[in-house]
Design a protein around this motif. Sequence first.
Motif, PDB file in Angstrom:
ATOM      1  N   PHE A 177       0.899  -1.326  -0.122  1.00  0.00           N
ATOM      2  CA  PHE A 177       0.040  -0.145   0.043  1.00  0.00           C
ATOM      3  C   PHE A 177       0.955   1.318   0.139  1.00  0.00           C
ATOM      4  CE2 PHE A 177      -4.502  -1.231   1.878  1.00  0.00           C
ATOM      5  CZ  PHE A 177      -4.525  -2.277   0.887  1.00  0.00           C
ATOM      6  N   LYS A 178       2.010   1.162   0.670  1.00  0.00           N
ATOM      7  CA  LYS A 178       2.794   2.389   0.652  1.00  0.00           C
ATOM      8  C   LYS A 178       3.282   2.615  -0.605  1.00  0.00           C
ATOM      9  CE  LYS A 178       6.696   4.203   3.367  1.00  0.00           C
ATOM     10  NZ  LYS A 178       7.854   3.779   4.488  1.00  0.00           N
ATOM     11  N   ASP A 179       3.853   1.599  -1.206  1.00  0.00           N
ATOM     12  CA  ASP A 179       4.427   1.593  -2.417  1.00  0.00           C
ATOM     13  C   ASP A 179       3.305   2.475  -3.615  1.00  0.00           C
ATOM     14  OD1 ASP A 179       6.259   1.044  -4.763  1.00  0.00           O
ATOM     15  OD2 ASP A 179       4.926  -0.167  -5.394  1.00  0.00           O
ATOM     16  N   VAL A 180       2.272   2.004  -3.590  1.00  0.00           N
ATOM     17  CA  VAL A 180       1.005   2.338  -4.424  1.00  0.00           C
ATOM     18  C   VAL A 180       0.957   3.892  -4.180  1.00  0.00           C
ATOM     19  CG1 VAL A 180      -1.519   2.009  -5.095  1.00  0.00           C
ATOM     20  CG2 VAL A 180       0.112   0.088  -4.844  1.00  0.00           C
ATOM     21  N   ILE A 181       0.565   4.125  -2.964  1.00  0.00           N
ATOM     22  CA  ILE A 181       0.238   5.566  -2.516  1.00  0.00           C
ATOM     23  C   ILE A 181       1.385   6.327  -2.771  1.00  0.00           C
ATOM     24  CG2 ILE A 181      -0.384   7.006  -0.676  1.00  0.00           C
ATOM     25  CD1 ILE A 181      -1.853   4.782   0.564  1.00  0.00           C
ATOM     26  N   THR A 182       2.647   5.849  -2.428  1.00  0.00           N
ATOM     27  CA  THR A 182       3.575   6.966  -2.907  1.00  0.00           C
ATOM     28  C   THR A 182       4.006   7.112  -4.431  1.00  0.00           C
ATOM     29  OG1 THR A 182       4.969   6.133  -0.891  1.00  0.00           O
ATOM     30  CG2 THR A 182       6.299   7.153  -2.695  1.00  0.00           C
ATOM     31  N   ARG A 183       3.648   6.132  -5.086  1.00  0.00           N
ATOM     32  CA  ARG A 183       3.947   6.283  -6.719  1.00  0.00           C
ATOM     33  C   ARG A 183       2.727   6.820  -7.498  1.00  0.00           C
ATOM     34  NH1 ARG A 183       3.469   2.146  -9.416  1.00  0.00           N
ATOM     35  NH2 ARG A 183       2.921   0.730  -7.898  1.00  0.00           N
ATOM     36  N   ILE A 220       7.405  21.059   1.196  1.00  0.00           N
ATOM     37  CA  ILE A 220       6.992  20.223   2.279  1.00  0.00           C
ATOM     38  C   ILE A 220       7.346  20.936   3.662  1.00  0.00           C
ATOM     39  CG2 ILE A 220       7.803  17.963   3.436  1.00  0.00           C
ATOM     40  CD1 ILE A 220       5.985  17.331   1.263  1.00  0.00           C
ATOM     41  N   MET A 221       8.337  21.489   3.974  1.00  0.00           N
ATOM     42  CA  MET A 221       8.627  22.420   5.150  1.00  0.00           C
ATOM     43  C   MET A 221       7.625  23.403   5.060  1.00  0.00           C
ATOM     44  SD  MET A 221      11.598  21.075   6.239  1.00  0.00           S
ATOM     45  CE  MET A 221      12.095  22.323   7.487  1.00  0.00           C
ATOM     46  N   ALA A 222       7.272  23.962   3.814  1.00  0.00           N
ATOM     47  CA  ALA A 222       6.441  25.094   4.063  1.00  0.00           C
ATOM     48  C   ALA A 222       4.857  24.646   4.402  1.00  0.00           C
ATOM     49  CB  ALA A 222       6.023  25.835   2.744  1.00  0.00           C
ATOM     50  N   GLU A 286       8.119  10.710   6.441  1.00  0.00           N
ATOM     51  CA  GLU A 286       9.167  10.257   5.669  1.00  0.00           C
ATOM     52  C   GLU A 286       9.579  11.556   4.797  1.00  0.00           C
ATOM     53  OE1 GLU A 286       9.003   6.671   3.590  1.00  0.00           O
ATOM     54  OE2 GLU A 286       9.228   5.349   5.442  1.00  0.00           O
ATOM     55  N   LEU A 287       8.651  12.217   4.278  1.00  0.00           N
ATOM     56  CA  LEU A 287       8.729  13.342   3.411  1.00  0.00           C
ATOM     57  C   LEU A 287       9.284  14.536   4.198  1.00  0.00           C
ATOM     58  CD1 LEU A 287       5.634  13.262   1.250  1.00  0.00           C
ATOM     59  CD2 LEU A 287       7.816  13.017   0.543  1.00  0.00           C
ATOM     60  N   SER A 288       8.697  14.541   5.372  1.00  0.00           N
ATOM     61  CA  SER A 288       9.419  15.639   6.398  1.00  0.00           C
ATOM     62  C   SER A 288      10.934  15.469   6.735  1.00  0.00           C
ATOM     63  CB  SER A 288       8.499  15.799   7.628  1.00  0.00           C
ATOM     64  OG  SER A 288       7.199  16.223   7.122  1.00  0.00           O
ATOM     65  N   ASP A 289      11.088  14.288   6.937  1.00  0.00           N
ATOM     66  CA  ASP A 289      12.387  13.945   7.372  1.00  0.00           C
ATOM     67  C   ASP A 289      13.349  14.189   6.310  1.00  0.00           C
ATOM     68  OD1 ASP A 289      11.799  12.947   9.887  1.00  0.00           O
ATOM     69  OD2 ASP A 289      11.791  10.692   9.223  1.00  0.00           O
ATOM     70  N   LYS A 290      13.043  13.961   5.034  1.00  0.00           N
ATOM     71  CA  LYS A 290      14.024  13.727   3.804  1.00  0.00           C
ATOM     72  C   LYS A 290      14.012  15.677   3.708  1.00  0.00           C
ATOM     73  CE  LYS A 290      14.069  13.372  -1.287  1.00  0.00           C
ATOM     74  NZ  LYS A 290      13.269  12.606  -2.448  1.00  0.00           N
ATOM     75  N   ALA A 291      12.861  15.996   3.934  1.00  0.00           N
ATOM     76  CA  ALA A 291      12.909  17.619   3.550  1.00  0.00           C
ATOM     77  C   ALA A 291      13.756  18.316   4.584  1.00  0.00           C
ATOM     78  CB  ALA A 291      11.523  18.112   3.782  1.00  0.00           C
ATOM     79  N   GLN A 292      13.638  17.581   6.079  1.00  0.00           N
ATOM     80  CA  GLN A 292      14.684  18.455   6.840  1.00  0.00           C
ATOM     81  C   GLN A 292      16.165  18.053   6.722  1.00  0.00           C
ATOM     82  OE1 GLN A 292      13.047  16.709  10.519  1.00  0.00           O
ATOM     83  NE2 GLN A 292      11.208  17.979  10.525  1.00  0.00           N
ATOM     84  N   LYS A 293      16.331  16.777   6.224  1.00  0.00           N
ATOM     85  CA  LYS A 293      17.948  16.409   5.929  1.00  0.00           C
ATOM     86  C   LYS A 293      18.023  17.182   4.703  1.00  0.00           C
ATOM     87  CE  LYS A 293      17.364  11.746   7.684  1.00  0.00           C
ATOM     88  NZ  LYS A 293      17.459  10.119   7.050  1.00  0.00           N
TER      89      LYS A 293
END
Length: 713
Positions: A177-183, A220-222, A286-293
């Motif tokens: 499900f995570k793969d489908v929603i992400t893609r 994403i940060m915004a 995960e999007l937030s973590d990636k944006a923060q990194k």
Amino acid sequence: MDQFIEPIAGEMGVGIEQVANTLKLLQDGNTVPFIARYRKEMTKGLDEEQILHIQQQYQYQNNLLERKQTVLRQIEVQGKLTPEITQAVMACTKLSQVEDLYRPYVQKKKTRAGLAIAAGLQPLADWMMACPPQGDLLQQAAGYVGPKVKDAAAAVKGAQDIIAEHVSDDAKLRWRFKDVITRTGVIRTKVKKDSPDEAKVYQMYYDRRERVTAWASHRIMAIDRAEREKVLAVSFEYDAPALLDEACLMLTHGRATVVADQLRQASDDGCQRLLLPSIEREIRSELSDKAQKQSIEVFSSNLEKLLLQPPLKGRVVMGFDPAFRTGCKLAVLDETGRMIHIDKIFPHPPVSRQAEAAAKMLELISKYKVAIIAIGNGTASRESEQFVAGLISKNHLAVSYAIVSEAGASVYSASDAARAEFPDLHVEERSAVSIGRRLLDPLAELIKIDPKSIGVGQYQHDLPEKQLNQRLDEAIMKCVNRVGCDVNTASVELLTHISGLTKASAQSIVDHRNANGRFTDRRQLLKVKSLGAKTFTQCAGFLRIKDGDEPLDETAIHPESYPAAKSLMAACGISELGHPEAVFPAAAISGLGIDDYTLADIQEAIRQPLRDYRDRFEGALLRSDVLTIDDLHVGQQLNGTVRNVVDFGAFVDIGLHQDGLVHISHMARRRIANPYDRVSVGDIVTVWVIGIDKEKGRVQLSMVAPAGCADGN
């Protein structure tokens, strides 16, 4: 350790021996700068970032293995461990995968499923999930009626709660499900009713739809910040019915059963109430973590470029801290940054003693032979720039000026370090000194200030403080040790970041220097209190001694390589350092036993012993005249200094009160994915004006030349 080496080497595209040697050096207590600079023969030239990555990946793999072992022990205690589970857990490459596999075995107490299990309804749920082709569900459920289950319907409902949680806990279903929603999914933002966003800061997100994979880090940060401020509602859009069908099919395996309707209800409930919201939160996280990194990397990169701006060597500088009512503070600094005069002038309203201010400036410029004026960019900056530019023009002075960022100057000026150095100066006078020193030697001055106060970050107040501080410390460490420092003039703050030194040992060096006079030989560092042989090995090569007893102490050659350096010089007939055209015949080198990396470093030091690592970068943009927004017109070509780089572009100081913006779409003729591929903080760039908003004081710039101009893009 050996089991981690090959995967790390494969992921980095480097040799197994390089990773193994690096880990061995780290475990032996060597610092990253020391390894990068003085153990190249073992790492085959890995730089600081690669060594840090190896260190971090090794720690992650260690933590991952420990968590796998803990999870397997916990499952074994429950008597549910099988070879298949062990194999699945040990095959995981991420901590999140291990947690997903462990989810069904976590002891749950207050969930609906947990209460149903406590009521003894697990066997009924198991019977239903076996997809019986015949039988009476209510009759089966009646056998579970008791003190905790009032009737058969309640038993069925409890069993469905257990099944719902089972569906939610299925690791393979979660991953699917995570793969489908992400893609294929979309994230939508909508402005909330009665939103507190009066200034319309988040207007571009009031009604926005974008594929999950298309959201840029800064956006994403915004939206994360806007959501916290209760301005936006953020939601996902995807084909939920198709996912519900897939979940039910995985539960029943397509078998016909008398409990088909109840299983469908339980499966849908597990997806809608538990699984899908959990996955949405996980994707957002995960999007937030990636944006923060990404934002942390932006900050780190900008800080690194700022610290590595070349110093203005051999010139007397006047620091100019602008102000209106309280007057402009002046600090004259000699070529080494030593403060030699402090003064104050009132060229602006409400006092407006401009003639007196001009006379004072001319007197100081003449008396101390001032070559450059560093003007802070705070309040009254542009008015002060006009005053200085007019003074230079009217009196035909051989003097230039530069606008210098004041960010963090007030923080430093009120610090214990500033008070200790200038106990008799007011805060504003210390600021003038700091502004001048930032131009004279950016690294030595900016190192004294908390990097979060320097103003080169992006959404820095939304970032995890621990990770941000660690990454900024790594950037500072890299810069300081690449440049090195004069042990006889370096501040405690600068010495603290030298390889192997702590704040205590840095203070000990300064105390020893104050008590015994300047160091004349690197070996004298061994006499410093609490600085032993191990620390000496780590720090010695980065601490330089000018005009000392040993000429090699002025270079980046480590004392351990002095015999090799002297042998090389003798073999090549070189009697002293500083021969840019020095030749090193192969016949003279052979037999000396010097590895190629050390040999190259020694040769460079012999040719250019005083070369500064920062000399490869562009220096400050010096001006002698002033620019106003009324002077601008679309299509005008200008030179400017990059003050900050963010995900969507770069802010460039072209001499106005407010920096102009070069959007990422105007950085090159071709599409670029990352502004950092084109510019860095401190770069001097040629830009063209493409938009002017006089009301807001904003200027849009382009790094792409208009038609007919060659720009190299």
